[in-house]
Design a protein around this motif. Structure first.
Motif, PDB file in Angstrom:
ATOM      1  N   ALA A  49      40.309 -16.776 -31.584  1.00 32.09           N
ATOM      2  CA  ALA A  49      40.961 -18.078 -31.648  1.00 32.09           C
ATOM      3  C   ALA A  49      41.612 -18.374 -30.311  1.00 32.09           C
ATOM      4  O   ALA A  49      42.025 -17.456 -29.600  1.00 32.09           O
ATOM      5  CB  ALA A  49      42.013 -18.114 -32.750  1.00 32.09           C
ATOM      6  N   THR A  50      41.696 -19.660 -29.986  1.00 40.17           N
ATOM      7  CA  THR A  50      42.370 -20.079 -28.764  1.00 40.17           C
ATOM      8  C   THR A  50      43.280 -21.259 -29.050  1.00 40.17           C
ATOM      9  O   THR A  50      43.082 -21.992 -30.029  1.00 40.17           O
ATOM     10  CB  THR A  50      41.379 -20.485 -27.655  1.00 40.17           C
ATOM     11  N   ILE A  51      44.278 -21.430 -28.186  1.00 38.80           N
ATOM     12  CA  ILE A  51      45.169 -22.577 -28.269  1.00 38.80           C
ATOM     13  C   ILE A  51      45.461 -23.035 -26.852  1.00 38.80           C
ATOM     14  O   ILE A  51      45.798 -22.228 -25.986  1.00 38.80           O
ATOM     15  CB  ILE A  51      46.465 -22.235 -29.048  1.00 38.80           C
ATOM     16  N   THR A  52      45.279 -24.329 -26.608  1.00 37.17           N
ATOM     17  CA  THR A  52      45.511 -24.856 -25.271  1.00 37.17           C
ATOM     18  C   THR A  52      46.982 -25.202 -25.085  1.00 37.17           C
ATOM     19  O   THR A  52      47.761 -25.221 -26.051  1.00 37.17           O
ATOM     20  CB  THR A  52      44.680 -26.119 -25.026  1.00 37.17           C
ATOM     21  N   ASN A  53      47.351 -25.502 -23.857  1.00 35.55           N
ATOM     22  CA  ASN A  53      48.719 -25.894 -23.573  1.00 35.55           C
ATOM     23  C   ASN A  53      49.096 -27.154 -24.344  1.00 35.55           C
ATOM     24  O   ASN A  53      50.258 -27.362 -24.691  1.00 35.55           O
ATOM     25  CB  ASN A  53      48.883 -26.111 -22.074  1.00 35.55           C
ATOM     26  N   GLY A  54      48.087 -27.979 -24.646  1.00 33.48           N
ATOM     27  CA  GLY A  54      48.334 -29.191 -25.425  1.00 33.48           C
ATOM     28  C   GLY A  54      48.382 -28.963 -26.917  1.00 33.48           C
ATOM     29  O   GLY A  54      48.652 -29.891 -27.676  1.00 33.48           O
ATOM     30  N   GLY A  55      48.103 -27.740 -27.343  1.00 28.62           N
ATOM     31  CA  GLY A  55      48.177 -27.418 -28.763  1.00 28.62           C
ATOM     32  C   GLY A  55      46.860 -27.460 -29.514  1.00 28.62           C
ATOM     33  O   GLY A  55      46.820 -27.202 -30.717  1.00 28.62           O
ATOM     34  N   SER A  56      45.765 -27.772 -28.834  1.00 26.43           N
ATOM     35  CA  SER A  56      44.461 -27.786 -29.499  1.00 26.43           C
ATOM     36  C   SER A  56      44.019 -26.364 -29.786  1.00 26.43           C
ATOM     37  O   SER A  56      44.165 -25.483 -28.939  1.00 26.43           O
ATOM     38  CB  SER A  56      43.433 -28.491 -28.616  1.00 26.43           C
ATOM     39  N   THR A  57      43.467 -26.178 -30.976  1.00 28.08           N
ATOM     40  CA  THR A  57      43.042 -24.837 -31.392  1.00 28.08           C
ATOM     41  C   THR A  57      41.536 -24.785 -31.615  1.00 28.08           C
ATOM     42  O   THR A  57      40.884 -25.796 -31.890  1.00 28.08           O
ATOM     43  CB  THR A  57      43.756 -24.414 -32.679  1.00 28.08           C
ATOM     44  N   ASN A  58      41.018 -23.575 -31.503  1.00 25.28           N
ATOM     45  CA  ASN A  58      39.598 -23.328 -31.720  1.00 25.28           C
ATOM     46  C   ASN A  58      39.462 -21.956 -32.360  1.00 25.28           C
ATOM     47  O   ASN A  58      40.199 -21.024 -31.996  1.00 25.28           O
ATOM     48  CB  ASN A  58      38.846 -23.376 -30.389  1.00 25.28           C
ATOM     49  N   TYR A  59      38.543 -21.843 -33.336  1.00 26.79           N
ATOM     50  CA  TYR A  59      38.381 -20.584 -34.053  1.00 26.79           C
ATOM     51  C   TYR A  59      36.918 -20.167 -34.097  1.00 26.79           C
ATOM     52  O   TYR A  59      36.014 -21.006 -34.165  1.00 26.79           O
ATOM     53  CB  TYR A  59      38.884 -20.723 -35.495  1.00 26.79           C
ATOM     54  N   ALA A  60      36.704 -18.867 -34.133  1.00 29.84           N
ATOM     55  CA  ALA A  60      35.375 -18.357 -34.413  1.00 29.84           C
ATOM     56  C   ALA A  60      35.034 -18.713 -35.859  1.00 29.84           C
ATOM     57  O   ALA A  60      35.912 -18.733 -36.727  1.00 29.84           O
ATOM     58  CB  ALA A  60      35.338 -16.849 -34.217  1.00 29.84           C
ATOM     59  N   ASP A  61      33.758 -18.986 -36.116  1.00 31.55           N
ATOM     60  CA  ASP A  61      33.342 -19.359 -37.469  1.00 31.55           C
ATOM     61  C   ASP A  61      33.731 -18.287 -38.489  1.00 31.55           C
ATOM     62  O   ASP A  61      34.071 -18.605 -39.623  1.00 31.55           O
ATOM     63  CB  ASP A  61      31.835 -19.582 -37.511  1.00 31.55           C
ATOM     64  N   SER A  62      33.702 -17.042 -38.080  1.00 31.66           N
ATOM     65  CA  SER A  62      33.947 -15.941 -39.012  1.00 31.66           C
ATOM     66  C   SER A  62      35.400 -15.875 -39.494  1.00 31.66           C
ATOM     67  O   SER A  62      35.681 -15.201 -40.489  1.00 31.66           O
ATOM     68  CB  SER A  62      33.564 -14.611 -38.362  1.00 31.66           C
ATOM     69  N   VAL A  63      36.317 -16.550 -38.796  1.00 27.97           N
ATOM     70  CA  VAL A  63      37.726 -16.472 -39.187  1.00 27.97           C
ATOM     71  C   VAL A  63      38.303 -17.817 -39.615  1.00 27.97           C
ATOM     72  O   VAL A  63      39.459 -17.887 -40.038  1.00 27.97           O
ATOM     73  CB  VAL A  63      38.587 -15.881 -38.053  1.00 27.97           C
ATOM     74  N   LYS A  64      37.513 -18.865 -39.520  1.00 26.39           N
ATOM     75  CA  LYS A  64      38.010 -20.191 -39.904  1.00 26.39           C
ATOM     76  C   LYS A  64      38.478 -20.180 -41.345  1.00 26.39           C
ATOM     77  O   LYS A  64      37.800 -19.670 -42.228  1.00 26.39           O
ATOM     78  CB  LYS A  64      36.912 -21.242 -39.713  1.00 26.39           C
TER      79      LYS A  64
END
Length: 120
Positions: A49-64
């Motif tokens: 998972a990642t989170i940008t300085n602006g707060g946007s998040t992204n997840y691997a499909d396996s952990v969503k």
């Protein structure tokens, strides 16, 4: 430069929960983003998972739907990964990552990692 220290790993039964923490040596709001990666024995390191300085998040499909990445605004040096409904396949060494854009490259910083073991 920023130093990262992970904590919160451990042994948990399948279906259980863990919360990983990443403490940074300086404010994370000066970074472009942060994330969690993991590496299981014999496998390549993969994005969780990642989170940008602006707060946007992204997840691997396996952990969503099971994992949540967050920052605590009151503690500007911390990032978290709440892991629920853990599965044996989640067993891995989990690493905290931080990055900044140093065009034309990206500068990455890594913690030492914390072990998560999920028993069936």
């Amino acid at each position: 430069q920023v130093q990262l220290v992970e904590s919160g790993g451990g042994l948990v039964q399948a279906g259980g929960s863990l919360r990983l923490s990443c403490a940074a040596s300086r404010s994370i709001f000066g970074l472009n983003g942060m994330g969690w990666y993991r590496q299981a024995p014999g496998k390549q390191r993969e994005l969780v998972a990642t989170i940008t300085n602006g707060g946007s998040t992204n997840y691997a499909d396996s952990v969503k739907g099971r994992f949540t990445i967050s920052r605590e605004n009151a503690n500007k040096n911390a990032m978290y990964l709440q892991m629920s409904s853990l599965e044996p396949d989640d067993t891995a060494f989990y690493y905290c990552n931080a990055y900044t854009f140093a065009l034309p490259t990206i500068q990455n910083f890594w913690g030492q990692g914390t072990q998560v073991t999920v028993s069936s």
